[in-house]
Design a protein around this motif. Structure first.
Motif, PDB file in Angstrom:
ATOM      1  N   LYS A   1       0.833  -1.198   0.000  1.00  6.47           N
ATOM      2  CA  LYS A   1       0.000   0.000   0.000  1.00  6.47           C
ATOM      3  C   LYS A   1       0.871   1.253   0.000  1.00  6.47           C
ATOM      4  CE  LYS A   1      -3.573   2.410   2.679  1.00  6.47           C
ATOM      5  NZ  LYS A   1      -4.424   2.366   3.902  1.00  6.47           N
ATOM      6  N   GLY A   2       1.941   1.222   0.793  1.00  7.67           N
ATOM      7  CA  GLY A   2       2.825   2.377   0.897  1.00  7.67           C
ATOM      8  C   GLY A   2       3.527   2.701  -0.401  1.00  7.67           C
TER       9      GLY A   2
ATOM     10  N   LEU B   1       1.097   4.603  -2.520  1.00  5.07           N
ATOM     11  CA  LEU B   1       0.946   5.972  -2.017  1.00  5.07           C
ATOM     12  C   LEU B   1       2.184   6.811  -2.313  1.00  5.07           C
ATOM     13  CD1 LEU B   1      -0.704   5.197   1.442  1.00  5.07           C
ATOM     14  CD2 LEU B   1      -1.750   6.520  -0.421  1.00  5.07           C
TER      15      LEU B   1
ATOM     16  N   LEU C   1      -1.952  13.128   4.626  1.00  6.54           N
ATOM     17  CA  LEU C   1      -2.426  11.751   4.754  1.00  6.54           C
ATOM     18  C   LEU C   1      -2.803  11.436   6.195  1.00  6.54           C
ATOM     19  CD1 LEU C   1       0.264   9.894   2.589  1.00  6.54           C
ATOM     20  CD2 LEU C   1      -2.084  10.459   1.907  1.00  6.54           C
TER      21      LEU C   1
ATOM     22  N   GLU D   1      -1.888   5.819   6.613  1.00  5.64           N
ATOM     23  CA  GLU D   1      -1.317   5.927   5.270  1.00  5.64           C
ATOM     24  C   GLU D   1       0.148   6.353   5.329  1.00  5.64           C
ATOM     25  OE1 GLU D   1      -4.343   8.654   3.860  1.00  5.64           O
ATOM     26  OE2 GLU D   1      -5.031   7.120   2.439  1.00  5.64           O
TER      27      GLU D   1
END
Length: 479
Positions: free
Chosen positions: A313-314, A317, A460, A464
């Protein structure tokens, strides 16, 4: 091609020269005193090696590793009582009463004294910071006043062979574009403008005129000569060889013949310590070969599921908030042949014009290189998370990275090279001074061209932001 020797001490001649078999790359120490405190005992005839057809990696890499970890002593020529740390051979105004001192050097016994985390060749803690004065204009190389040097944290050198190869290809490509726009202006009789871009990285624009002159005011992140200089936080060294010759004098007082020898200075003992030609071209080549063949950083493969999910996920992002516009995940590399000396080594560093033929290290033979991904054209994709370009990363509103007092090589104080993020999970602390202890701190320290990405990160939610940290912490230097 490898010979074992006793360092020459003026006025005495070389004491012992013994040829040994180079096929094994291993040498025996002929010194009758096994307790000798000399660190340097081997040399390489690089002309003979280049002509032999042998694999230079097999010959040079072991010697380079020993030299990188060696603790140099006065018996080797460590110390420079009559010389300074300056890149250009410069005599000291006065002999320092302190052979070691932190601000003007010598400041280390071995390369590995600082480059050691998490492995030899890696980064260093804050305690391993250096005070860089070589290469600065108007510097007093004899003083311990901090206004005459900038404090820098130790960079890791893993993967540096691939970095230099990328820089060479990009430099050659940009220079071809320069020649093309010059030809266009000459043929058309009108000014012609080229938007410079190589491997997807933009370096601004160049305007050529029919008379052969160039307007370089539109260049961005590169010097006027269109040479990429990927090494040091400021991006001022074009090659590992140049970096190594500089560092050996600066940090250890070990002066390389190719810069401080009689050809350039009129003496073989420029620093006046009684030792001639302290480092030969062969020994510098061994150090270069070892650094150039160090495995590139990779990603952790043993992450728990929760970390793996957060890192995935990082990474998404990281791109979404614009970080990957400078920290480009990968760049394509056409050739894996590392020539030493290289095509952009210049006066004061051994040049290709100084040798019959350069050494050719085929990095494609290394197992870790074979494991790197390739694109559909067969090019190696170098996962550096960088762009080999300088950027302004500080401003009046956020000047954390604008704290240096001196401009190095005319690079503005708030301008720095994009740090390659591969391995960042293994190289805390962060920032060019090593005074930021977490990745969150270093992200929030970005200003200048990185302001929009920093603000997007700040906006964020905490989970996140933590996902981005999880991603960055997954990029490691393997131990």
């Amino acid at each position: 091609m490898i010979r074992v020797f006793t360092t020459a001490v003026i006025p005495f001649a070389l004491a012992t020269v013994l040829p040994i078999c180079v096929t094994s790359g291993v040498s025996a120490d002929p010194d009758p005193q096994p307790w000798s405190e000399r660190a340097i005992r081997e040399d390489v005839d690089i002309a003979a090696l280049a002509a032999s057809g042998q694999d230079p990696i097999a010959v040079l890499q072991p010697l380079g590793e020993r030299l990188f970890s060696a603790k140099f002593t006065t018996l080797d020529g460590a110390g420079r009582p009559d010389a300074t740390s300056a890149i250009v051979p410069t005599k000291a105004r006065r002999r320092s009463p302190l052979p070691f001192q932190r601000l003007a050097g010598m400041d280390a016994n071995a390369c590995a004294s600082c480059h050691n985390e998490p492995v030899v060749g890696g980064a260093g803690a804050f305690t391993a910071n250096v005070f860089v004065s070589e290469g600065f204009e108007s510097a007093d190389f004899d003083t311990i006043d901090p206004q005459f040097s900038n404090e820098r944290n130790t960079n890791a050198v893993q993967g540096s062979g691939l970095i230099e190869l990328l820089a060479r290809e990009m430099t050659q490509d940009l220079r071809r574009q320069r020649q093309a726009v010059l030809a266009k202006a000459r043929e058309s009789g009108d000014a012609a403008k080229a938007l410079l871009k190589t491997k997807g990285i933009s370096f601004g624009s160049l305007t050529a005129y029919p008379d052969g002159t160039l307007d370089v005011s539109g260049l961005d992140g590169i010097d006027d000569d269109l040479t990429l200089r990927p090494f040091s936080q400021k991006g001022v060294f074009a090659s590992l060889r140049q970096f190594t010759v500089n560092a050996m004098n600066d940090h250890h007082g070990m002066q390389a013949r190719e810069r401080f020898g009689a050809v350039w200075t009129g003496t073989d003992d420029f620093d006046g310590d009684g030792h001639a030609d302290e480092l030969t071209p062969g020994q510098i080549s061994a150090l270069v070969a070892w650094q150039a063949t160090l495995p590139a950083p990779t990603r952790k493969t043993d992450l728990p599921d929760v970390w793996q999910a957060a890192a995935q996920k990082g990474e998404t992002l990281f791109g979404a908030i614009g970080c990957s516009s400078c920290h480009v995940p990968e760049l394509p590399l056409e050739s894996l042949i590392f020539q030493d000396p290289g095509p952009f080594d210049t006066a004061g560093t051994l040049r290709q014009s100084d040798v019959a033929a350069p050494l050719e290290l085929d990095l494609a033979t290394l197992d870790w290189v074979k494991a790197l991904p390739r694109d559909n054209q067969g090019r190696v994709l170098v996962p550096l998370f960088g762009d080999l370009k300088r950027h302004k990363i500080a401003d009046a509103a956020n000047d954390t990275f604008g704290n240096e007092l001196l401009a190095q090589r005319f690079v503005a104080r708030d301008v720095f090279m994009t740090a390659e993020l591969w391995g960042i999970g293994s190289t805390a602390p962060y920032g060019h001074r090593g005074d930021l202890t977490t990745l969150d701190e270093v992200i929030l320290a970005h200003g200048g061209e990185a302001t929009a990405s920093r603000k997007a990160y700040s906006a964020l939610e905490d989970p996140e932001r933590q996902a981005i940290i999880a991603f960055l912490r997954s990029l490691e230097i393997a131990e």
